[in-house]
Design a protein around this motif. Structure first.
Motif, PDB file in Angstrom:
ATOM      1  N   PHE A 157       0.829  -1.208   0.000  1.00  0.00           N
ATOM      2  CA  PHE A 157       0.000   0.000   0.000  1.00  0.00           C
ATOM      3  C   PHE A 157       0.863   1.257   0.000  1.00  0.00           C
ATOM      4  CE2 PHE A 157      -2.230   3.247   2.659  1.00  0.00           C
ATOM      5  CZ  PHE A 157      -3.205   3.593   1.737  1.00  0.00           C
ATOM      6  N   PHE A 158       1.829   1.342   0.916  1.00  0.00           N
ATOM      7  CA  PHE A 158       2.617   2.568   1.065  1.00  0.00           C
ATOM      8  C   PHE A 158       3.665   2.755  -0.023  1.00  0.00           C
ATOM      9  CE2 PHE A 158       1.022   2.176   5.461  1.00  0.00           C
ATOM     10  CZ  PHE A 158       0.503   3.452   5.609  1.00  0.00           C
ATOM     11  N   THR A 159       3.957   1.715  -0.768  1.00  0.00           N
ATOM     12  CA  THR A 159       4.923   1.867  -1.863  1.00  0.00           C
ATOM     13  C   THR A 159       4.226   2.019  -3.223  1.00  0.00           C
ATOM     14  OG1 THR A 159       5.120  -0.547  -2.097  1.00  0.00           O
ATOM     15  CG2 THR A 159       6.717   0.566  -0.653  1.00  0.00           C
ATOM     16  N   SER A 160       2.903   2.000  -3.228  1.00  0.00           N
ATOM     17  CA  SER A 160       2.192   2.132  -4.502  1.00  0.00           C
ATOM     18  C   SER A 160       2.216   3.589  -4.962  1.00  0.00           C
ATOM     19  CB  SER A 160       0.744   1.651  -4.352  1.00  0.00           C
ATOM     20  OG  SER A 160       0.022   2.496  -3.472  1.00  0.00           O
ATOM     21  N   TRP A 161       2.444   3.797  -6.241  1.00  0.00           N
ATOM     22  CA  TRP A 161       2.474   5.163  -6.770  1.00  0.00           C
ATOM     23  C   TRP A 161       1.081   5.793  -6.720  1.00  0.00           C
ATOM     24  CZ3 TRP A 161      -0.672   6.398 -10.820  1.00  0.00           C
ATOM     25  CH2 TRP A 161      -1.160   5.354 -11.621  1.00  0.00           C
ATOM     26  N   GLN A 162       0.042   4.935  -6.717  1.00  0.00           N
ATOM     27  CA  GLN A 162      -1.320   5.457  -6.687  1.00  0.00           C
ATOM     28  C   GLN A 162      -1.615   6.230  -5.392  1.00  0.00           C
ATOM     29  OE1 GLN A 162      -0.395   2.407  -7.472  1.00  0.00           O
ATOM     30  NE2 GLN A 162      -1.516   1.630  -9.247  1.00  0.00           N
ATOM     31  N   LEU A 163      -1.007   5.823  -4.286  1.00  0.00           N
ATOM     32  CA  LEU A 163      -1.230   6.514  -3.012  1.00  0.00           C
ATOM     33  C   LEU A 163      -0.742   7.959  -3.097  1.00  0.00           C
ATOM     34  CD1 LEU A 163      -1.947   6.578   0.008  1.00  0.00           C
ATOM     35  CD2 LEU A 163       0.333   5.668   0.481  1.00  0.00           C
ATOM     36  N   TYR A 164       0.425   8.150  -3.666  1.00  0.00           N
ATOM     37  CA  TYR A 164       0.996   9.495  -3.749  1.00  0.00           C
ATOM     38  C   TYR A 164       0.349  10.303  -4.875  1.00  0.00           C
ATOM     39  CZ  TYR A 164       3.999   7.061  -0.611  1.00  0.00           C
ATOM     40  OH  TYR A 164       4.432   6.317   0.473  1.00  0.00           O
ATOM     41  N   ALA A 165      -0.116   9.599  -5.906  1.00  0.00           N
ATOM     42  CA  ALA A 165      -0.887  10.281  -6.945  1.00  0.00           C
ATOM     43  C   ALA A 165      -2.204  10.803  -6.374  1.00  0.00           C
ATOM     44  CB  ALA A 165      -1.167   9.319  -8.103  1.00  0.00           C
ATOM     45  N   THR A 166      -2.780  10.082  -5.400  1.00  0.00           N
ATOM     46  CA  THR A 166      -3.994  10.545  -4.727  1.00  0.00           C
ATOM     47  C   THR A 166      -3.758  11.886  -4.055  1.00  0.00           C
ATOM     48  OG1 THR A 166      -4.724   8.267  -4.309  1.00  0.00           O
ATOM     49  CG2 THR A 166      -5.692  10.001  -2.943  1.00  0.00           C
ATOM     50  N   CYS A 167      -2.631  12.005  -3.352  1.00  0.00           N
ATOM     51  CA  CYS A 167      -2.309  13.250  -2.647  1.00  0.00           C
ATOM     52  C   CYS A 167      -2.119  14.408  -3.632  1.00  0.00           C
ATOM     53  CB  CYS A 167      -1.056  13.066  -1.808  1.00  0.00           C
ATOM     54  SG  CYS A 167      -1.195  11.786  -0.536  1.00  0.00           S
ATOM     55  N   VAL A 168      -1.369  14.168  -4.694  1.00  0.00           N
ATOM     56  CA  VAL A 168      -1.091  15.223  -5.668  1.00  0.00           C
ATOM     57  C   VAL A 168      -2.377  15.654  -6.376  1.00  0.00           C
ATOM     58  CG1 VAL A 168       0.121  15.779  -7.805  1.00  0.00           C
ATOM     59  CG2 VAL A 168       1.290  14.491  -6.005  1.00  0.00           C
ATOM     60  N   ALA A 169      -3.164  14.679  -6.824  1.00  0.00           N
ATOM     61  CA  ALA A 169      -4.409  14.991  -7.520  1.00  0.00           C
ATOM     62  C   ALA A 169      -5.389  15.717  -6.605  1.00  0.00           C
ATOM     63  CB  ALA A 169      -5.044  13.706  -8.058  1.00  0.00           C
ATOM     64  N   GLY A 170      -5.436  15.313  -5.326  1.00  0.00           N
ATOM     65  CA  GLY A 170      -6.330  15.967  -4.377  1.00  0.00           C
ATOM     66  C   GLY A 170      -5.959  17.422  -4.152  1.00  0.00           C
ATOM     67  N   LEU A 171      -4.671  17.701  -4.023  1.00  0.00           N
ATOM     68  CA  LEU A 171      -4.230  19.085  -3.834  1.00  0.00           C
ATOM     69  C   LEU A 171      -4.530  19.931  -5.069  1.00  0.00           C
ATOM     70  CD1 LEU A 171      -0.811  18.508  -2.017  1.00  0.00           C
ATOM     71  CD2 LEU A 171      -2.911  19.445  -1.024  1.00  0.00           C
ATOM     72  N   PHE A 172      -4.310  19.346  -6.246  1.00  0.00           N
ATOM     73  CA  PHE A 172      -4.593  20.080  -7.474  1.00  0.00           C
ATOM     74  C   PHE A 172      -6.095  20.347  -7.614  1.00  0.00           C
ATOM     75  CE2 PHE A 172      -4.722  20.110 -12.327  1.00  0.00           C
ATOM     76  CZ  PHE A 172      -4.325  21.440 -12.399  1.00  0.00           C
ATOM     77  N   ALA A 173      -6.911  19.374  -7.196  1.00  0.00           N
ATOM     78  CA  ALA A 173      -8.360  19.556  -7.237  1.00  0.00           C
ATOM     79  C   ALA A 173      -8.790  20.708  -6.334  1.00  0.00           C
ATOM     80  CB  ALA A 173      -9.060  18.265  -6.824  1.00  0.00           C
ATOM     81  N   LEU A 174      -8.196  20.805  -5.152  1.00  0.00           N
ATOM     82  CA  LEU A 174      -8.530  21.897  -4.238  1.00  0.00           C
ATOM     83  C   LEU A 174      -8.108  23.249  -4.816  1.00  0.00           C
ATOM     84  CD1 LEU A 174      -7.603  20.347  -0.767  1.00  0.00           C
ATOM     85  CD2 LEU A 174      -9.883  20.782  -1.703  1.00  0.00           C
ATOM     86  N   PHE A 175      -6.954  23.272  -5.490  1.00  0.00           N
ATOM     87  CA  PHE A 175      -6.491  24.499  -6.135  1.00  0.00           C
ATOM     88  C   PHE A 175      -7.477  24.939  -7.218  1.00  0.00           C
ATOM     89  CE2 PHE A 175      -4.167  26.282  -9.804  1.00  0.00           C
ATOM     90  CZ  PHE A 175      -3.730  27.472  -9.230  1.00  0.00           C
ATOM     91  N   LEU A 176      -7.908  23.986  -8.039  1.00  0.00           N
ATOM     92  CA  LEU A 176      -8.871  24.302  -9.088  1.00  0.00           C
ATOM     93  C   LEU A 176     -10.202  24.758  -8.493  1.00  0.00           C
ATOM     94  CD1 LEU A 176      -8.317  21.384 -11.640  1.00  0.00           C
ATOM     95  CD2 LEU A 176      -7.732  23.792 -11.963  1.00  0.00           C
ATOM     96  N   LEU A 177     -10.593  24.139  -7.385  1.00  0.00           N
ATOM     97  CA  LEU A 177     -11.870  24.483  -6.762  1.00  0.00           C
ATOM     98  C   LEU A 177     -11.874  25.933  -6.294  1.00  0.00           C
ATOM     99  CD1 LEU A 177     -14.630  23.474  -5.780  1.00  0.00           C
ATOM    100  CD2 LEU A 177     -13.520  22.834  -3.629  1.00  0.00           C
ATOM    101  N   GLN A 178     -10.779  26.368  -5.679  1.00  0.00           N
ATOM    102  CA  GLN A 178     -10.713  27.759  -5.220  1.00  0.00           C
ATOM    103  C   GLN A 178     -10.769  28.728  -6.394  1.00  0.00           C
ATOM    104  OE1 GLN A 178     -11.117  28.413  -1.999  1.00  0.00           O
ATOM    105  NE2 GLN A 178     -11.244  26.183  -1.898  1.00  0.00           N
TER     106      GLN A 178
END
Length: 319
Positions: free
Chosen positions: A193-214
């Motif tokens: 789980f912690f070595t999957s690239w998808q976990l860190y992609a979740t964090c990056v995509a989530g932050l970008f989504a919040l930026f777009l939302l603002q």
């Protein structure tokens, strides 16, 4: 499926809880602290703000658990009930009445979500997505995002808010897809789980989504932005569930008609709730014109014809 639906509802309620508490504290912060680290230092001294942060963390846990146990096409549409939860919690915290129109909108969104999910009946699907399938989907997603963001930068007012709202919806859906793919590796152990690239992609995509939302909130009123985000997230999630996780949807005959009816009820409810000063006061940025209008004295529920006209130009985007 029932467990996934309940967990998704808890995630939506936790997000609403966090939004209301954080907005409650942000309303009293000095306007001179906007976009400064001093704002975070000020809020960090407030217990209710930290309770809101706990709500965000709880929402992430509930959503991850829901995605682990159920289809993406089921979980994300249920997350749309966050808006009614937000309104009802805001009415309690800010000591204002909901009003008849807002109550009708709450019922409309809730009934619409139920009708949509019962009609399409999402089922099946994989818990993981192969790298090859991500590589096939990536160019299409990137093209859609580039088009929406490019349109948002090129236009003003309502069109910008709608374009950036849809871009935000795509990113929220993509974040959920990354999260589901990451949580699908939990049965293989913590290391997987912690070595999957998808976990860190979740964090990056989530932050970008919040930026777009603002940026979407800054570009126009909630009447345009919130429905684009709310409905867009559900529709894109249904599509990603089919394309990435091979989930099955019932989209034929009268079931399709019922699904479209449910979608119409959701759109109607989202537009009506977006007009509520309670929702504006919670969701809009603290220093925006819409937030200032919602915090000014006045009745809790204003008729649509008395609402302030929308500023077609709007403030310049931060992008």
């Amino acid at each position: 499926m029932v467990i996934s639906a309940v967990l998704a509802a808890f995630a939506a309620a936790s997000n609403a809880f966090a939004s209301v508490l954080q907005r409650y504290e942000a309303r009293t912060a000095p306007s001179t602290e906007a976009f400064r680290l001093a704002l975070l230092r000020d809020l960090a001294r407030r217990p209710l703000w930290w309770l809101g942060i706990a709500g965000v963390a709880a929402a992430a846990v509930f959503q991850g658990a829901a995605l682990l146990t159920g289809p993406l096409a089921l979980v994300q549409p249920i997350m749309m009930v966050e808006l009614p939860f937000t309104l009802m919690l805001a009415a309690v915290v800010f000591h204002q009445s909901l009003g008849v129109r807002s109550m009708v909108a709450v019922v409309g969104i809730t009934a619409g979500v139920v009708a949509l999910l019962v009609s399409v009946d999402p089922s099946g699907g994989d818990t993981e997505v192969g790298v090859g399938r991500w590589l096939l989907a990536a160019p299409g997603i990137a093209l859609v995002m580039a088009a929406l963001i490019g349109l948002g930068r090129a236009v003003r007012g309502v069109a910008r808010a709608a374009a950036l709202g849809m871009a935000t919806a795509v990113m929220f859906s993509l974040t959920a897809a990354f999260m589901k793919d990451a949580t699908g590796r939990i049965p293989f152990g913590a290391a997987a789980f912690f070595t999957s690239w998808q976990l860190y992609a979740t964090c990056v995509a989530g932050l970008f989504a919040l930026f777009l939302l603002q940026n979407a909130y800054q570009a126009g009123t909630l009447v345009v932005t919130q429905p684009a985000v709310t409905v867009g997230d559900a529709l894109v999630s249904l599509l990603l569930g089919v394309l990435l996780f091979e989930e099955e949807l019932r989209l034929y005959g009268w079931w399709l008609v019922a699904a479209l009816l449910g979608l119409g009820m959701i759109i109607f409810g989202a537009v009506e709730l977006s007009r509520s000063p309670l929702v504006s006061g919670v969701v809009a940025p603290p220093d925006s014109a819409e937030a200032r209008r919602s915090s000014s004295p006045g009745p809790a529920e204003q008729p649509a014809e008395s609402a302030d006209p929308e500023d077609p130009a709007g403030p310049p985007s931060a992008m």
